[in-house]
Write a protein that holds these residues in place. Structure first.
Motif, PDB file in Angstrom:
ATOM      1  N   GLY A  29       0.800  -1.217   0.000  1.00 27.76           N
ATOM      2  CA  GLY A  29       0.000   0.000   0.000  1.00 27.76           C
ATOM      3  C   GLY A  29       0.829   1.261   0.000  1.00 27.76           C
ATOM      4  O   GLY A  29       0.354   2.318  -0.427  1.00 27.76           O
ATOM      5  N   VAL A  30       2.086   1.171   0.464  1.00 28.10           N
ATOM      6  CA  VAL A  30       2.962   2.345   0.505  1.00 28.10           C
ATOM      7  C   VAL A  30       3.570   2.622  -0.864  1.00 28.10           C
ATOM      8  O   VAL A  30       3.443   3.723  -1.417  1.00 28.10           O
ATOM      9  CB  VAL A  30       4.078   2.157   1.562  1.00 28.10           C
ATOM     10  N   TRP A  31       4.248   1.616  -1.460  1.00 25.92           N
ATOM     11  CA  TRP A  31       4.977   1.909  -2.702  1.00 25.92           C
ATOM     12  C   TRP A  31       4.045   2.159  -3.887  1.00 25.92           C
ATOM     13  O   TRP A  31       4.370   2.950  -4.778  1.00 25.92           O
ATOM     14  CB  TRP A  31       6.005   0.821  -3.011  1.00 25.92           C
ATOM     15  N   THR A  32       2.881   1.502  -3.893  1.00 22.52           N
ATOM     16  CA  THR A  32       1.982   1.708  -5.037  1.00 22.52           C
ATOM     17  C   THR A  32       1.468   3.143  -5.109  1.00 22.52           C
ATOM     18  O   THR A  32       1.216   3.654  -6.206  1.00 22.52           O
ATOM     19  CB  THR A  32       0.785   0.740  -4.978  1.00 22.52           C
ATOM     20  N   ARG A  33       1.317   3.798  -3.967  1.00 17.95           N
ATOM     21  CA  ARG A  33       0.819   5.179  -3.989  1.00 17.95           C
ATOM     22  C   ARG A  33       1.747   6.108  -4.759  1.00 17.95           C
ATOM     23  O   ARG A  33       1.293   7.046  -5.415  1.00 17.95           O
ATOM     24  CB  ARG A  33       0.637   5.700  -2.555  1.00 17.95           C
ATOM     25  N   GLU A  34       3.055   5.851  -4.674  1.00 17.54           N
ATOM     26  CA  GLU A  34       4.002   6.749  -5.347  1.00 17.54           C
ATOM     27  C   GLU A  34       4.398   6.251  -6.726  1.00 17.54           C
ATOM     28  O   GLU A  34       4.965   7.014  -7.517  1.00 17.54           O
ATOM     29  CB  GLU A  34       5.241   6.925  -4.470  1.00 17.54           C
ATOM     30  N   VAL A  35       4.099   5.005  -7.039  1.00 18.06           N
ATOM     31  CA  VAL A  35       4.489   4.434  -8.331  1.00 18.06           C
ATOM     32  C   VAL A  35       3.386   4.567  -9.374  1.00 18.06           C
ATOM     33  O   VAL A  35       3.672   4.676 -10.572  1.00 18.06           O
ATOM     34  CB  VAL A  35       4.886   2.951  -8.142  1.00 18.06           C
ATOM     35  N   VAL A  36       2.119   4.581  -8.938  1.00 22.51           N
ATOM     36  CA  VAL A  36       1.005   4.450  -9.884  1.00 22.51           C
ATOM     37  C   VAL A  36       1.026   5.513 -10.986  1.00 22.51           C
ATOM     38  O   VAL A  36       0.874   5.183 -12.172  1.00 22.51           O
ATOM     39  CB  VAL A  36      -0.354   4.432  -9.146  1.00 22.51           C
ATOM     40  N   GLU A  37       1.221   6.762 -10.663  1.00 19.18           N
ATOM     41  CA  GLU A  37       1.199   7.793 -11.704  1.00 19.18           C
ATOM     42  C   GLU A  37       2.465   7.795 -12.561  1.00 19.18           C
ATOM     43  O   GLU A  37       2.377   7.834 -13.801  1.00 19.18           O
ATOM     44  CB  GLU A  37       0.945   9.171 -11.087  1.00 19.18           C
ATOM     45  N   PRO A  38       3.680   7.729 -11.980  1.00 16.36           N
ATOM     46  CA  PRO A  38       4.881   7.659 -12.822  1.00 16.36           C
ATOM     47  C   PRO A  38       4.903   6.442 -13.734  1.00 16.36           C
ATOM     48  O   PRO A  38       5.513   6.486 -14.811  1.00 16.36           O
ATOM     49  CB  PRO A  38       6.035   7.599 -11.800  1.00 16.36           C
ATOM     50  N   PHE A  39       4.244   5.352 -13.338  1.00 18.35           N
ATOM     51  CA  PHE A  39       4.259   4.144 -14.176  1.00 18.35           C
ATOM     52  C   PHE A  39       3.615   4.388 -15.536  1.00 18.35           C
ATOM     53  O   PHE A  39       3.949   3.708 -16.516  1.00 18.35           O
ATOM     54  CB  PHE A  39       3.552   2.991 -13.459  1.00 18.35           C
ATOM     55  N   ARG A  40       2.726   5.351 -15.626  1.00 15.30           N
ATOM     56  CA  ARG A  40       2.053   5.650 -16.893  1.00 15.30           C
ATOM     57  C   ARG A  40       3.042   6.043 -17.989  1.00 15.30           C
ATOM     58  O   ARG A  40       2.740   5.909 -19.179  1.00 15.30           O
ATOM     59  CB  ARG A  40       1.017   6.756 -16.698  1.00 15.30           C
ATOM     60  N   ALA A  41       4.224   6.510 -17.605  1.00 12.90           N
ATOM     61  CA  ALA A  41       5.225   6.922 -18.591  1.00 12.90           C
ATOM     62  C   ALA A  41       5.704   5.754 -19.443  1.00 12.90           C
ATOM     63  O   ALA A  41       6.264   5.965 -20.533  1.00 12.90           O
ATOM     64  CB  ALA A  41       6.411   7.586 -17.897  1.00 12.90           C
ATOM     65  N   TYR A  42       5.492   4.515 -18.987  1.00 15.19           N
ATOM     66  CA  TYR A  42       5.914   3.363 -19.778  1.00 15.19           C
ATOM     67  C   TYR A  42       5.097   3.212 -21.063  1.00 15.19           C
ATOM     68  O   TYR A  42       5.442   2.384 -21.919  1.00 15.19           O
ATOM     69  CB  TYR A  42       5.842   2.083 -18.950  1.00 15.19           C
ATOM     70  N   ALA A  43       4.051   3.995 -21.215  1.00 17.62           N
ATOM     71  CA  ALA A  43       3.333   4.008 -22.491  1.00 17.62           C
ATOM     72  C   ALA A  43       4.265   4.407 -23.631  1.00 17.62           C
ATOM     73  O   ALA A  43       4.094   3.971 -24.778  1.00 17.62           O
ATOM     74  CB  ALA A  43       2.146   4.962 -22.414  1.00 17.62           C
ATOM     75  N   GLU A  44       5.282   5.230 -23.322  1.00 15.96           N
ATOM     76  CA  GLU A  44       6.236   5.655 -24.339  1.00 15.96           C
ATOM     77  C   GLU A  44       7.122   4.507 -24.803  1.00 15.96           C
ATOM     78  O   GLU A  44       7.803   4.613 -25.833  1.00 15.96           O
ATOM     79  CB  GLU A  44       7.099   6.800 -23.805  1.00 15.96           C
ATOM     80  N   GLU A  45       7.138   3.393 -24.028  1.00 15.27           N
ATOM     81  CA  GLU A  45       7.929   2.228 -24.407  1.00 15.27           C
ATOM     82  C   GLU A  45       7.044   1.099 -24.934  1.00 15.27           C
ATOM     83  O   GLU A  45       7.480  -0.038 -25.054  1.00 15.27           O
ATOM     84  CB  GLU A  45       8.764   1.738 -23.226  1.00 15.27           C
ATOM     85  N   GLY A  46       5.808   1.434 -25.230  1.00 15.45           N
ATOM     86  CA  GLY A  46       4.907   0.454 -25.828  1.00 15.45           C
ATOM     87  C   GLY A  46       3.984  -0.253 -24.866  1.00 15.45           C
ATOM     88  O   GLY A  46       3.192  -1.105 -25.292  1.00 15.45           O
ATOM     89  N   ALA A  47       4.064   0.035 -23.572  1.00 16.27           N
ATOM     90  CA  ALA A  47       3.140  -0.584 -22.620  1.00 16.27           C
ATOM     91  C   ALA A  47       1.730  -0.067 -22.865  1.00 16.27           C
ATOM     92  O   ALA A  47       1.535   1.102 -23.219  1.00 16.27           O
ATOM     93  CB  ALA A  47       3.573  -0.298 -21.191  1.00 16.27           C
ATOM     94  N   ARG A  48       0.763  -0.931 -22.692  1.00 16.76           N
ATOM     95  CA  ARG A  48      -0.632  -0.513 -22.812  1.00 16.76           C
ATOM     96  C   ARG A  48      -1.078   0.008 -21.447  1.00 16.76           C
ATOM     97  O   ARG A  48      -1.185  -0.741 -20.484  1.00 16.76           O
ATOM     98  CB  ARG A  48      -1.508  -1.689 -23.254  1.00 16.76           C
ATOM     99  N   ILE A  49      -1.331   1.302 -21.400  1.00 16.55           N
ATOM    100  CA  ILE A  49      -1.743   1.945 -20.149  1.00 16.55           C
ATOM    101  C   ILE A  49      -3.200   2.365 -20.289  1.00 16.55           C
ATOM    102  O   ILE A  49      -3.537   3.289 -21.033  1.00 16.55           O
ATOM    103  CB  ILE A  49      -0.858   3.175 -19.842  1.00 16.55           C
ATOM    104  N   ASP A  50      -4.079   1.655 -19.590  1.00 15.80           N
ATOM    105  CA  ASP A  50      -5.502   1.990 -19.630  1.00 15.80           C
ATOM    106  C   ASP A  50      -6.137   1.583 -18.296  1.00 15.80           C
ATOM    107  O   ASP A  50      -5.452   1.141 -17.374  1.00 15.80           O
ATOM    108  CB  ASP A  50      -6.208   1.333 -20.816  1.00 15.80           C
ATOM    109  N   ALA A  51      -7.455   1.729 -18.224  1.00 15.74           N
ATOM    110  CA  ALA A  51      -8.149   1.456 -16.968  1.00 15.74           C
ATOM    111  C   ALA A  51      -7.978   0.017 -16.518  1.00 15.74           C
ATOM    112  O   ALA A  51      -7.936  -0.266 -15.309  1.00 15.74           O
ATOM    113  CB  ALA A  51      -9.634   1.786 -17.109  1.00 15.74           C
ATOM    114  N   TYR A  52      -7.864  -0.911 -17.469  1.00 16.37           N
ATOM    115  CA  TYR A  52      -7.745  -2.322 -17.111  1.00 16.37           C
ATOM    116  C   TYR A  52      -6.335  -2.662 -16.631  1.00 16.37           C
ATOM    117  O   TYR A  52      -6.156  -3.310 -15.599  1.00 16.37           O
ATOM    118  CB  TYR A  52      -8.120  -3.206 -18.308  1.00 16.37           C
ATOM    119  N   SER A  53      -5.343  -2.224 -17.376  1.00 18.27           N
ATOM    120  CA  SER A  53      -3.967  -2.575 -17.020  1.00 18.27           C
ATOM    121  C   SER A  53      -3.503  -1.876 -15.742  1.00 18.27           C
ATOM    122  O   SER A  53      -2.575  -2.340 -15.082  1.00 18.27           O
ATOM    123  CB  SER A  53      -3.015  -2.228 -18.167  1.00 18.27           C
ATOM    124  N   MET A  54      -4.151  -0.775 -15.383  1.00 17.80           N
ATOM    125  CA  MET A  54      -3.732  -0.008 -14.210  1.00 17.80           C
ATOM    126  C   MET A  54      -4.567  -0.303 -12.967  1.00 17.80           C
ATOM    127  O   MET A  54      -4.312   0.255 -11.903  1.00 17.80           O
ATOM    128  CB  MET A  54      -3.804   1.487 -14.516  1.00 17.80           C
TER     129      MET A  54
END
Length: 256
Positions: free
Chosen positions: A175-200
């Motif tokens: 519960g601690v690390w996910t709070r700070e990782v969730v928004e920065p993780f969206r940047a992986y869309a630039e590397e081809g990751a599918r970032i949407d409501a389901y994957s997140m």
């Protein structure tokens, strides 16, 4: 004839309805304060391995490291309701103080856990992992060791030991690390990751956990620990082992 009055009774107006007390925060006994202080360094190390810290800081570590973490940690996510079920089996009504409240809390959280494995699979697919390959993969020895510790502690340890190892330690730091990782993780869309409501969804749900959840786990630990025996030391040892094994498993996943 005058119409019959039909009032719907509200739960608070039903004096004979039994509801176990909520797990509201209470003052920590000295042994628990000592335990938390003793575990502080292990807690912080488990919360913030380099992969999580760098991602939270916007540095975007190699996506292959995240793929390895998700692939190898899937068995832990899939098994988490099983750990909690083993703890639930130790509770009953009336035989020990707080058992009914712990039982209710575990049942409610098992309901929350119902879809977590499916959401985790959506996350895996979003970053390019094939679920069928993950299911056939043998986890790293460090991950297997963590799983075996959680399974054994929740099965053979006391209720307090199992909750400390799983719900307070592993679930608490998540519960601690996910709070700070969730928004920065969206940047992986630039590397081809599918970032949407389901994957997140898995990340978002865990990022919504607040300080209440580990505090409630601590209430169960306080209610179910016999402080006059050696149990506090076993509770501390179970939690410390979880934190250290979690950190070791993550480190193993991120080796190039």
């Amino acid at each position: 004839m005058s119409p019959v009055s039909r009032e719907v009774a509200r739960p608070e107006a039903a004096p004979h309805r039994y509801v176990p007390p909520d797990l509201t925060p209470t003052a920590h006994p000295r042994w628990l304060e000592s335990m938390l202080e003793s575990l502080r360094e292990d807690w912080n190390t488990a919360c913030w391995p380099p992969l999580f810290r760098a991602t939270a800081d916007g540095q975007r570590p190699p996506l292959r490291h995240w793929r390895r973490v998700l692939a190898h940690f899937f068995p832990i996510v899939e098994a988490f309701p099983k750990y909690m079920g083993l703890s639930l089996a130790k509770t009953t009504y009336g035989q020990r103080p707080g058992d009914a409240s712990a039982r209710r809390w575990l049942l409610q959280n098992l309901g929350v856990e119902a879809k977590h494995a499916e959401w985790f699979i959506d996350w895996m697919r979003g970053i390019g992992l094939a679920p069928d390959e993950v299911f056939r993969q043998r986890p790293l020895p460090e991950v297997r060791a963590l799983h075996e510790h959680l399974l054994d502690t929740c099965a053979r340890g006391t209720l307090a030991e199992g909750v400390a190892a799983s719900n307070w330690a592993v679930e608490g730091i998540t519960g601690v690390w996910t709070r700070e990782v969730v928004e920065p993780f969206r940047a992986y869309a630039e590397e081809g990751a599918r970032i949407d409501a389901y994957s997140m969804m898995w990340l978002k749900v865990h990022a919504r956990y607040d300080d209440q959840h580990p505090e409630e786990a601590l209430e169960i630990i306080k209610l179910s620990t016999d402080a006059s025996s050696g149990e506090p030391f076993r509770v501390q040892a179970a939690a410390r082992k979880s934190l250290r094994m979690y950190a070791a498993a993550l480190h193993a996943c991120c080796k190039d």
